[in-house]
Enzyme design. Structure first.
Site: not given
Length: 479
Positions: A295-301, A363, A416
């Site tokens: 669940c990669a968006g928006p890309g920080g992790k 995430d 979160c």
């Protein structure tokens, strides 16, 4: 015999004067209310537009930002105070009028603006956006609000704690009552020795504080020392827990950091950094070559995971179901020296074979109750049923992540939100009846971080750790 006294000449009509910062703030609030816009997305575009006008300065942008976020955070308290100053239910007040009054209440009760200036400026704004007639109503309400400070008002409008503790705290700290109850329940599970009135009040108060901007140095591409060296000494400090974190103090601007401009570093809450670092540090059995951010968006992790994977010669697949968010992931990963792929795929209908990955992070989408400091409007937008509605998706994504992981590999479930129904309950439901998974104690993988509870999963807290309220459970798929 004298004639009638001559009539005094009518006062010439004065056109209301627009205050650019207050106009930006009002426009942002209307977008949040009318279109369900997010303040952190709509406000920057409004500020960029305003900055094209002569005379709009950096301090105006800072003032508009404070007005928007301060008003959104304290809206529940301000609504109670405004309601005590009018003779009708708030539901009968024009939303445009209520937004003007809320902005005015924040200036009176939440800033150092002198009361007469706050009243005058709010009435002037009302004349611009509402007209002279309704501006008189705004003037009357503002003058009533100005008679007392915030603490005095809250003592007056909040119900007694002894009669309804949750409702009392909801008004005092500007949270919906159901959110207060959910946070209190979760705190009781994770911090049973510290879950009384004082601890809950500290948590709710932390939600109302403006969070510091935190940078992340992407390993192998930049370091925390480099980030600090590129800023004046008084504008930054080391992160509290993550070795990659640098916190900006008041006035620090991430845009001036070369590593940020070059995508070798980014802006990321320290809690998110800890989640990614813990997944990367968890022991796996056997090979360690292919990782997945499901669940990669928006890309920080994903960007931090890609940098950590590159240091070990591993590759990362970053998957995101929404194309516009997948584009943000690709932007965050641009320039990573290691091997990676960004794909648009539904995590519930995987685009990969079962057992393909050594490490998997999901995430999952959630209520966002752990990030109320950053998205204060979420507390008014979410409803209790939203938490239940997220449940099937969260369970499905975790089950899919488990299937994507090979025997001996590691799965990280993160969200979160501290709501128990989105965190530990989801993991326990998925694990029930399965014998192929075991918990990994996540606490040793967050070295130096205190107050993590009894494990094996962990919950971070704004008032204890200075981070968003991130949750993490680590699972190993048995060989």
């Amino acid at each position: 015999m004298t004639g009638p006294a001559p009539k005094s000449a009518p006062r010439p009509h004065r056109r209301p004067k627009k205050d650019p910062a207050r106009m930006v703030a009002f426009t942002a609030l209307r977008a949040v209310d009318e279109r369900d816009a997010y303040a952190n997305l709509i406000l920057p575009s409004l500020l960029r537009k305003a900055e094209k006008n002569e005379g709009f300065e950096r301090r105006d942008a800072a003032f508009a930002t404070e007005l928007v976020y301060g008003t959104l955070r304290m809206r529940g308290s301000y609504d109670a105070i405004i309601g005590a100053c009018i003779d009708r239910p708030l539901s009968k007040v024009d939303p445009n009028v209520l937004d003007v009054l809320s902005l005015g209440a924040h200036q009176l009760l939440g800033t150092r603006i002198p009361p007469h200036a706050a009243v005058s400026a709010t009435v002037e704004l009302a004349r611009v956006v509402l007209g002279d007639g309704r501006a008189k109503f705004v003037n009357a309400v503002m003058r009533k609000i100005s008679t007392q400070d915030l603490d005095t008002w809250l003592e007056q409008v909040a119900p007694p704690y002894e009669e309804d503790a949750e409702d009392h705290l909801a008004v005092l700290y500007s949270h919906p009552r159901w959110v207060v109850a959910a946070l209190w329940d979760s705190l009781g599970v994770w911090q049973p020795q510290h879950c009384g009135r004082t601890a809950v009040s500290e948590l709710l108060a932390a939600d109302n504080e403006r969070p510091a901007v935190t940078l992340v140095a992407r390993p192998g591409r930049s370091t925390a020392a480099e980030l600090r060296d590129s800023l004046p000494a008084e504008e930054s400090e080391a992160g509290r827990w993550s070795p990659y974190a640098v916190r900006l103090v008041e006035g620090g601007d991430p845009a001036v950091v070369p590593a940020v401009a070059e995508n070798r570093a980014g802006v990321q809450d320290e809690g998110s950094q800890l989640v990614a670092a813990a997944l990367a540090a968890a022991p796996v059995e056997g090979r360690d070559e292919l990782w997945l951010d499901g669940c990669a968006g928006p890309g920080g992790k994903a960007a931090l995971l890609a940098a950590l994977a590159a240091q070990r010669g591993a590759a990362l697949v970053a998957s995101e179901s929404q194309p516009h968010r997948a584009a943000l992931v690709a932007k965050a990963l641009h320039g990573n020296p290691g091997r990676y792929a960004v794909i648009t795929a539904d995590g519930l209908r995987p685009a990969w074979r079962p057992g393909s990955f050594d490490r998997v992070l999901v995430d999952v989408p959630c209520s966002g109750l752990g990030a109320l400091r950053r998205r204060p409007e979420s507390r008014w937008r979410r409803r209790p049923e939203d938490v239940a509605n997220f449940g099937p998706l969260q369970r499905g994504l975790l089950e899919s992540a488990i299937e994507a992981t090979r025997p001996g590999g590691v799965v990280g479930y993160a969200t979160c939100s501290p709501h128990l129904a989105e965190t530990r309950v989801v993991v326990q439901d998925v694990l029930r009846g399965r014998s192929d998974l075991e918990y990994i104690d996540a606490r040793p993988l967050l070295p130096g971080v205190p107050d993590l509870g009894e494990g094996p999963d962990v919950q971070l807290w704004p008032h204890l750790h200075g981070t968003d309220a991130m949750y993490l459970a680590l699972l190993r798929k048995k060989s």
